[in-house]
Design an enzyme around this catalytic site. Structure first.
Site, PDB file in Angstrom:
ATOM      1  N   HIS A  47       0.854  -1.278  -0.157  1.00 56.60           N
ATOM      2  CA  HIS A  47       0.080  -0.110   0.056  1.00 56.60           C
ATOM      3  C   HIS A  47       0.825   1.312  -0.092  1.00 56.60           C
ATOM      4  O   HIS A  47       0.285   2.160  -0.513  1.00 56.60           O
ATOM      5  CB  HIS A  47      -0.918   0.056   1.220  1.00 56.60           C
ATOM      6  CG  HIS A  47      -2.137  -1.243   0.792  1.00 56.60           C
ATOM      7  ND1 HIS A  47      -2.767  -1.577   2.160  1.00 56.60           N
ATOM      8  CD2 HIS A  47      -2.513  -1.578   0.021  1.00 56.60           C
ATOM      9  CE1 HIS A  47      -3.530  -2.559   1.766  1.00 56.60           C
ATOM     10  NE2 HIS A  47      -3.358  -2.535   0.415  1.00 56.60           N
ATOM     11  N   HIS A  64      -8.773  -7.756  -7.330  1.00 49.11           N
ATOM     12  CA  HIS A  64      -9.064  -8.619  -6.382  1.00 49.11           C
ATOM     13  C   HIS A  64      -8.946  -7.973  -4.840  1.00 49.11           C
ATOM     14  O   HIS A  64      -8.282  -7.845  -4.198  1.00 49.11           O
ATOM     15  CB  HIS A  64      -7.945  -9.815  -6.126  1.00 49.11           C
ATOM     16  CG  HIS A  64      -7.771 -10.772  -7.464  1.00 49.11           C
ATOM     17  ND1 HIS A  64      -7.257 -10.460  -8.261  1.00 49.11           N
ATOM     18  CD2 HIS A  64      -8.414 -12.135  -7.491  1.00 49.11           C
ATOM     19  CE1 HIS A  64      -7.295 -11.498  -9.129  1.00 49.11           C
ATOM     20  NE2 HIS A  64      -7.914 -12.235  -8.727  1.00 49.11           N
ATOM     21  N   SER A 124      -7.223  -1.839  -0.170  1.00 52.05           N
ATOM     22  CA  SER A 124      -6.596  -0.934  -1.498  1.00 52.05           C
ATOM     23  C   SER A 124      -7.792  -0.258  -1.907  1.00 52.05           C
ATOM     24  O   SER A 124      -7.636   1.002  -2.333  1.00 52.05           O
ATOM     25  CB  SER A 124      -6.070  -1.964  -2.582  1.00 52.05           C
ATOM     26  OG  SER A 124      -6.907  -3.143  -2.815  1.00 52.05           O
ATOM     27  N   GLU A 141     -14.285  -8.108  -6.855  1.00 54.17           N
ATOM     28  CA  GLU A 141     -14.283  -9.115  -5.727  1.00 54.17           C
ATOM     29  C   GLU A 141     -15.156 -10.213  -6.187  1.00 54.17           C
ATOM     30  O   GLU A 141     -16.421 -10.037  -6.347  1.00 54.17           O
ATOM     31  CB  GLU A 141     -14.596  -8.416  -4.298  1.00 54.17           C
ATOM     32  CG  GLU A 141     -14.563  -9.424  -3.231  1.00 54.17           C
ATOM     33  CD  GLU A 141     -13.317 -10.479  -3.421  1.00 54.17           C
ATOM     34  OE1 GLU A 141     -13.291 -11.571  -3.345  1.00 54.17           O
ATOM     35  OE2 GLU A 141     -12.190  -9.747  -3.396  1.00 54.17           O
ATOM     36  N   ASP A 182     -15.286 -12.407 -11.226  1.00 50.35           N
ATOM     37  CA  ASP A 182     -13.913 -13.016 -10.961  1.00 50.35           C
ATOM     38  C   ASP A 182     -12.592 -11.906 -11.438  1.00 50.35           C
ATOM     39  O   ASP A 182     -12.933 -11.379 -12.438  1.00 50.35           O
ATOM     40  CB  ASP A 182     -13.800 -14.306 -11.879  1.00 50.35           C
ATOM     41  CG  ASP A 182     -12.544 -15.086 -11.928  1.00 50.35           C
ATOM     42  OD1 ASP A 182     -11.665 -14.596 -12.871  1.00 50.35           O
ATOM     43  OD2 ASP A 182     -12.187 -15.535 -10.829  1.00 50.35           O
ATOM     44  N   GLY A 183     -11.783 -11.698 -10.656  1.00 54.35           N
ATOM     45  CA  GLY A 183     -10.732 -10.909 -10.876  1.00 54.35           C
ATOM     46  C   GLY A 183     -10.070 -11.104 -12.406  1.00 54.35           C
ATOM     47  O   GLY A 183      -9.428 -10.339 -12.979  1.00 54.35           O
ATOM     48  N   ASP A 200      -3.798  -8.431  -6.737  1.00 46.63           N
ATOM     49  CA  ASP A 200      -3.606  -9.019  -5.713  1.00 46.63           C
ATOM     50  C   ASP A 200      -4.427 -10.223  -5.576  1.00 46.63           C
ATOM     51  O   ASP A 200      -5.129 -10.094  -4.228  1.00 46.63           O
ATOM     52  CB  ASP A 200      -3.659  -7.957  -4.715  1.00 46.63           C
ATOM     53  CG  ASP A 200      -3.357  -8.204  -3.172  1.00 46.63           C
ATOM     54  OD1 ASP A 200      -3.000  -9.492  -3.073  1.00 46.63           O
ATOM     55  OD2 ASP A 200      -3.618  -7.748  -2.325  1.00 46.63           O
TER      56      ASP A 200
END
EC number: 2.1.1.266
Length: 289
Positions: free
Chosen positions: A18, A41, A109, A127, A152-153, A173
């Site tokens: 971050h 994600h 994030s 997400e 789905d990411g 991520d």
């Protein structure tokens, strides 16, 4: 490995990831033109460090917990240099903003990104886990700059690029639950880069098997022809079943971003060191043109 956000929120890897994320966003803000962030994600967006999941691991105490006192008193920089403290100030401000009334919370994030969005900028936070997706939507609330999507990411990685703004960042991520995650990630990122070669891509990965992370870097080097920077924080002594380190691969890093990481990386490593030494490394996998 299972890297669900709630169990590891605020740990040393989050601090590493971050802090770098904020620096990239600050670079994007230097131009008036709008930018877009795609967080593939995103997780739930906000985490209670006094909650069951965070307390079960207690990892935040060795991460943001070692920096929390500095959030309360800007003059108390401890082992951080003045230069590192200045570069980390906006990150500290974002975390401190979640703890105004004595709460013990850590922003994921999406909230850190929102902290730096201007009226013209946008965030797509993705997400796939239904419970986390609902929490993410509630956390972001009604804000025309942000949109939470249950998807789905990996599908989102190509579905939402290139953005109409033509400038921006893709943050990747994943939870690293599938055994072939590194191989899948390398292929997915290469495909995304072909669609949007001018975008900035920030990839977080866990360091448990050094060979696997090196293979990921080599794979991206073969498929991507723009600059790739690697930043890592790792601990000298770690049980084989535990997270050994935190890694970031940044494709198309902003100008002089590497110089900033050369300041904050060693400073964070020193601040996060207790009885187990923490080390910082930075290298170009592929030099910027």
């Amino acid at each position: 490995m299972n890297y669900r956000h709630a169990f590891h929120a605020g740990n040393f890897a989050d601090v590493h990831k971050h802090a770098a994320l904020v620096l990239v966003l600050q670079h994007l803000r230097q131009k008036d033109a709008a930018f877009r962030v795609v967080d593939t994600h995103a997780g739930a967006g906000r985490y209670n460090l006094a909650g069951e999941e965070a307390e079960r691991t207690g990892e935040w105490r060795g991460g943001i917990g070692r920096l929390m006192p500095r959030l309360r008193d800007a003059a108390d920089t401890g082992s951080l240099t003045a230069e590192a403290t200045a570069l980390l100030k906006t990150y500290f401000d974002a975390v401190a903003g979640e703890n105004q009334n004595g709460e013990l919370r850590y922003p994921g994030s999406p909230l850190i990104v929102r902290h730096l969005l201007r009226p013209q900028d946008r965030l797509i936070a993705c997400e796939s886990e239904p419970g986390a997706a609902r929490k993410l939507e509630r956390t972001l609330g009604v804000d025309k700059r942000t949109k939470a999507i249950e998807i789905d990411g990996w599908k989102a990685l190509t579905a939402y690029i290139p953005p109409k703004e033509r400038r921006g960042l893709v943050l990747i991520d994943p939870p690293y639950e599938r055994p072939d995650e590194f191989e899948h990630l390398a292929g997915a990122v290469a495909e995304a880069w072909r669609k949007w070669p001018g975008g900035i891509y920030m990839i977080w990965y866990p360091i448990k098997d050094v060979g696997a992370s090196n293979k990921l870097a080599r794979s991206l080097d073969k498929s991507i022809t723009t600059g790739i920077l690697r930043s890592e924080l790792s601990f000298a002594e770690t049980p084989t079943d535990k997270l050994r380190g935190s890694g970031l691969l940044i494709i198309n890093p902003p100008w002089r971003f590497d110089a900033q990481l050369r300041v904050i990386g060693p400073a964070l490593a020193k601040a996060l060191t207790s009885e187990n030494p923490c080390r910082s490394s930075l290298e170009w996998i592929r030099a910027a043109a």
